[in-house]
Design a protein around this motif. Structure first.
Motif, PDB file in Angstrom:
ATOM      1  N   GLY A 159      18.038  38.323  34.369  1.00 40.66           N
ATOM      2  CA  GLY A 159      17.174  37.294  34.941  1.00 40.66           C
ATOM      3  C   GLY A 159      16.580  36.337  33.931  1.00 40.66           C
ATOM      4  O   GLY A 159      15.487  35.806  34.166  1.00 40.66           O
ATOM      5  N   GLU A 193      16.141  33.087  32.916  1.00 42.55           N
ATOM      6  CA  GLU A 193      16.396  31.775  33.506  1.00 42.55           C
ATOM      7  C   GLU A 193      16.655  30.714  32.440  1.00 42.55           C
ATOM      8  O   GLU A 193      17.532  29.863  32.603  1.00 42.55           O
ATOM      9  CB  GLU A 193      15.212  31.374  34.386  1.00 42.55           C
ATOM     10  N   ASN A 223      18.079  38.579  41.430  1.00 48.24           N
ATOM     11  CA  ASN A 223      17.496  37.376  40.838  1.00 48.24           C
ATOM     12  C   ASN A 223      17.901  36.156  41.659  1.00 48.24           C
ATOM     13  O   ASN A 223      18.965  35.563  41.442  1.00 48.24           O
ATOM     14  CB  ASN A 223      17.957  37.214  39.386  1.00 48.24           C
TER      15      ASN A 223
END
Length: 336
Positions: A111, A113, A148
């Motif tokens: 996850g 980002e 996610n």
């Protein structure tokens, strides 16, 4: 030279002043200088080469000036070739490890980002987003499997494929439906702005290696909200799975899930759909709690005969094994 005739002298920037350079002698100071001009037919005066001089002695002024051999040429502007920009090493960023994972796989499953966004920006080809590891999982698979939704949406906007299947034949949508992750389902199916609208029927109705579409996976798990979401995006609720020909309503009836059966019937699921064995959802729900969901249907909805119901009852009991049912129903011949 006649006084009546005018002598024209052309002036330009190279016209000599008429003075002799160097030290002027006493004879030149006392006498007149013979100009020695010779005029041609066009009345243009021409002077000898000895008299074409400015008359200034610059030897002392320029005595300290030194001209080197290297400075004799006029300085030129050097045009250097354009240097190639120092791009990141793509081969390292998208190189697969021993498990077939790239940096995008690792960032997606955790996850990260910012890392995913950076890898998407530097990715030179969109096909690199769909690289699968040794288990057939792409970065989109891992993002969905780890729950996610933000990373999932980033990959979808970047152009990652929704239709790729892993070694079990499951797409990212199969995993999102099995996990009942509505955020990931929305991230996968929501339309992308500034991109042409793609038909989702291919992804929604894609089967895994067990012959199940996403609606069958949701029905087997009893996920009512997920089924409503799939129906909203155009999933076929009457589609039959590949093993026994069951629809989502068949599966819900076999589970005895009255709430799920009611939701499917309200969504337009057919109660007359028959499996490969010729059974309808109503006959499968006859001995379960889901039979109440079919009570409001008319009698001609289900055309099964009593013999078919009796045959179905033989296979619907959960208390006995199939071998025991066959043994009790068999007519043994007494050979004694």
């Amino acid at each position: 030279m006649s006084a009546k005739k005018e002598t024209k002298v052309f002036e330009d920037k190279n016209t000599d002043s008429g003075y002799l350079s160097g030290v002027i002698s006493s004879e030149q100071l006392s006498g007149e200088i013979d100009v020695g001009a010779v005029c041609d037919s066009e009345n243009v005066c021409q002077f000898s080469e000895e008299q074409i001089d400015s008359g200034l002695d610059l030897s002392e002024c320029l005595s300290n000036v030194k001209i080197s051999d290297t400075d004799t040429q006029v300085p030129r502007i050097k045009v250097e070739p354009t240097r190639s920009l120092d791009y990141p090493p793509y081969q390292i960023l998208f190189q697969q490890d021993d498990d077939g994972d790239t940096q995008l796989h690792i960032a997606s499953v955790h996850g990260c980002e910012k890392s995913v966004g950076t890898l998407i920006r530097v990715c030179p080809e969109k096909s690199w987003l769909d690289v699968a590891n040794d288990y057939g999982h792409t970065a989109l698979h891992l993002a969905v499997m780890s729950g996610n939704a933000v990373v999932t949406r980033m990959l979808v906007i970047a152009g990652a494929s929704l239709a790729l299947r892993d070694f079990n034949g499951e797409t990212p949508l199969h995993h999102a439906v099995a996990a009942n992750n509505k955020d990931c389902i929305q991230a996968l199916l929501a339309p992308v702005q500034d991109q042409p609208h793609h038909k989702l029927s291919t992804v929604l109705n894609q089967k895994n290696y067990n012959g199940q579409m996403c609606v069958h996976v949701a029905a087997a798990a009893g996920h009512v909200d997920t089924l409503n979401t799939l129906a909203y995006y155009g999933a076929d609720l009457n589609a039959a799975e590949g093993l026994a020909g069951w629809t989502a309503l068949h599966i819900a009836a076999r589970r005895g899930d009255a709430r799920l059966c009611s939701a499917l019937l309200q969504r337009g699921a057919s109660a007359r759909a028959r499996s490969m064995a010729g059974r309808t959802p109503r006959s499968m729900a006859a001995r379960t709690a889901a039979r109440h969901a079919f009570s409001a249907l008319s009698e001609d909805t289900d055309t099964d005969t009593d013999s078919e119901d009796d045959e179905d009852d033989m296979f619907d009991s959960d208390t006995e094994s199939l071998f025991e049912k066959l043994k009790e129903s068999a007519n043994f011949i007494n050979v004694a």
